[in-house]
Design a protein around this motif. Structure first.
Motif, PDB file in Angstrom:
ATOM      1  N   ASN A   5      -5.432  10.128  -7.271  1.00 45.92           N
ATOM      2  CA  ASN A   5      -4.499   8.480  -6.879  1.00 45.92           C
ATOM      3  C   ASN A   5      -3.454   8.760  -6.097  1.00 45.92           C
ATOM      4  N   CYS A   6      -3.201   7.752  -5.791  1.00 43.97           N
ATOM      5  CA  CYS A   6      -2.345   7.681  -4.199  1.00 43.97           C
ATOM      6  C   CYS A   6      -1.901   6.271  -4.809  1.00 43.97           C
ATOM      7  N   ARG A   7      -0.621   5.411  -4.713  1.00 41.56           N
ATOM      8  CA  ARG A   7       0.126   4.033  -4.638  1.00 41.56           C
ATOM      9  C   ARG A   7       0.762   3.815  -3.763  1.00 41.56           C
ATOM     10  N   PHE A   8       1.118   2.717  -3.013  1.00 41.29           N
ATOM     11  CA  PHE A   8       2.813   2.626  -2.302  1.00 41.29           C
ATOM     12  C   PHE A   8       3.396   1.281  -3.380  1.00 41.29           C
ATOM     13  N   VAL A   9       4.334   1.591  -2.891  1.00 41.82           N
ATOM     14  CA  VAL A   9       5.594   0.343  -2.726  1.00 41.82           C
ATOM     15  C   VAL A   9       6.457  -0.197  -2.112  1.00 41.82           C
ATOM     16  N   GLU A  10       6.625  -0.803  -1.678  1.00 36.45           N
ATOM     17  CA  GLU A  10       7.927  -1.212  -0.206  1.00 36.45           C
ATOM     18  C   GLU A  10       8.562  -2.139  -1.022  1.00 36.45           C
ATOM     19  N   TYR A  11       9.963  -1.945  -0.538  1.00 36.61           N
ATOM     20  CA  TYR A  11      11.132  -3.087  -0.591  1.00 36.61           C
ATOM     21  C   TYR A  11      12.209  -3.499   0.361  1.00 36.61           C
TER      22      TYR A  11
END
Length: 456
Positions: free
Chosen positions: A336-342
């Motif tokens: 499973n691939c996830r991402f987050v940006e800040y």
């Protein structure tokens, strides 16, 4: 046992007869002696056959015992496999429970929105009835106006009011259409939510990034960094991967940059169709030991084509010359691939490279506290007040808790299955403040520029 008795009984009887004859007759002759020897041979032969029978019985018994042991070993292995499968099923059940809870919360939220819209529609319908009544009186006045019984000022007021009523009627119709669409969304919400979760894969990351960049660029107007006079750079004076993209490069790979006129160094640029990102960390297979010293994390280590850490000083040099987005991609052991940006700010060495974050987007809860300074620490230099046991922390990271997120922890070659394997420092983890703990197989951290005016 019966066989032995059969062979022994004749000998006993024979001996008894011989003893009785001793009183009545003369000493035993040679023929009777030979008869006794024959009886002994028969007894010995019977005992020998009995021994062979017992030997065969022992061999058969040993074979049966070995088969029983083999079946017991197979049973033990089956029990161990069943226990591992049971643990996986339990984890999946927990994930399904969390997903169900989220879906229920979304469903309740949508129901509340629907109720509010229904209430507003009812109010608007009542207003519409009142306005229709007023329109009737206005039409009557308008008729009188055509007969010359009203003044010019009243005509203007009536026309203005009529336009207002017509506009209000248009707004009511539009709202009714929106309500109808809302009902349709409520009917299909569960299907849409599941489809959305299935589509959130690594291929969606680039599309989301494109959307964000398109919005930002539209707000900037017709500005084009690659066409500005100050934006043109020489090949050897590229300040980041975006400069390299603007000079025409479209292949991901290793390039040399010189941020803010500092010493030139190599970076790995990941190119897309409309942007370029500078990769500052990558974990894929555990080929590089990330349990390094402060000095190593300061200067960087690893191979740019494989696993590596770019270096705090280099990351700081890049981040100080423009506005950048911190993009983190995560992959767990179930692919499973996830991402987050800040949005972020990064201090220098005097502040222990203090990191301050504000989440902008992503499809996983934030695993790092926001709106407060996070200090970078290693095993040989703890910049905070944490006193974690040695086995619970490895590598260098912006540590906020002994059991929190650490993307530079010790890499495990397989998915941890027991609590003992899941000790901190024994894997790469992402943990939100009040959410679940994610055990990761691979990570990638990148910077990409958002403020195209910063170099002017």
């Amino acid at each position: 046992m019966n066989l032995v008795l059969i062979f022994i009984l004749p000998l006993v009887l024979s001996a008894t007869e011989k003893d009785d004859s001793a009183y009545d007759s003369s000493p035993t002759d040679t023929k009777s002696r030979f008869a006794m020897l024959d009886d002994v041979r028969i007894l010995a032969n019977g005992l020998l056959q009995l021994g062979h029978g017992l030997k065969d019985f022992v061999h058969k018994t040993k074979g049966q015992i070995n088969e029983i042991f083999q079946k017991l070993n197979f049973f033990d292995k089956s029990v161990i496999d069943l226990s591992a499968q049971t643990n996986e099923i339990r984890e999946k059940e927990e994930e399904l429970k969390e997903t169900t809870t989220r879906l229920q919360a979304n469903n309740e939220e949508l129901k509340n929105i629907s109720r509010k819209i229904h209430s507003q529609v009812e109010n608007l319908l009542q207003d519409k009835k009142q306005l229709q009544t007023k329109v009737g009186s206005l039409e009557e006045k308008l008729f009188q106006m055509t007969q010359g019984t009203t003044e010019v000022q009243e005509i203007k007021e009536i026309s203005s009011l009529k336009n207002f009523v017509e506009q209000q009627d248009i707004n009511i119709r539009h709202l009714l259409k929106v309500v109808q669409e809302q009902h349709t969304q409520l009917d299909h919400q569960n299907v849409q939510i599941h489809d959305l979760e299935d589509k959130l894969s690594k291929s969606d990351f680039q599309e989301r990034r494109k959307s964000v960049l398109a919005i930002r660029r539209s707000r900037m107007g017709s500005l084009n960094f690659s066409n500005s006079t100050d934006g043109m750079v020489e090949q050897n004076d590229s300040r980041d991967c975006n400069d390299i993209y603007n000079r025409g490069e479209r292949s991901s790979g290793i390039y040399t940059i010189r941020p803010n006129g500092s010493t030139a160094f190599d970076v790995y640029c990941e190119m897309t169709s409309d942007n370029a990102s500078t990769v500052i960390q990558r974990r894929i297979d555990g080929s590089v030991d990330f349990n390094q010293t402060w000095e190593s994390y300061l200067n960087g280590f690893g191979e740019l084509t494989g696993e590596f850490w770019l270096g705090l000083e280099k990351i700081h040099a890049i981040s100080q010359q423009a506005d950048y987005m911190l993009h983190i991609e995560l992959q767990d052991w179930k692919e499973n691939c996830r991402f987050v940006e800040y949005m972020f700010t990064l201090g220098n060495q005097d502040t222990s490279y203090a990191l301050q974050l504000s989440q902008v987007s992503g499809n996983i809860p934030s695993g790092l506290p926001e709106q407060r300074e996070l200090l970078f620490s290693t095993n040989d230099r703890n910049s905070g007040d944490l006193k974690c046991p040695a086995e619970t922390f490895s590598g260098g990271w912006w540590i906020t808790a002994c059991s929190g997120t650490n993307l530079n922890g010790k890499y495990m070659k397989q998915r941890p299955r027991t609590r003992l394997d899941r000790r901190r420092g024994q894997g790469i983890y992402w943990k939100s403040e009040k959410g679940r703990l994610y055990s990761l197989k691979s990570t990638k951290i990148m910077l990409y520029r958002t403020d195209l005016d910063s170099f002017e």
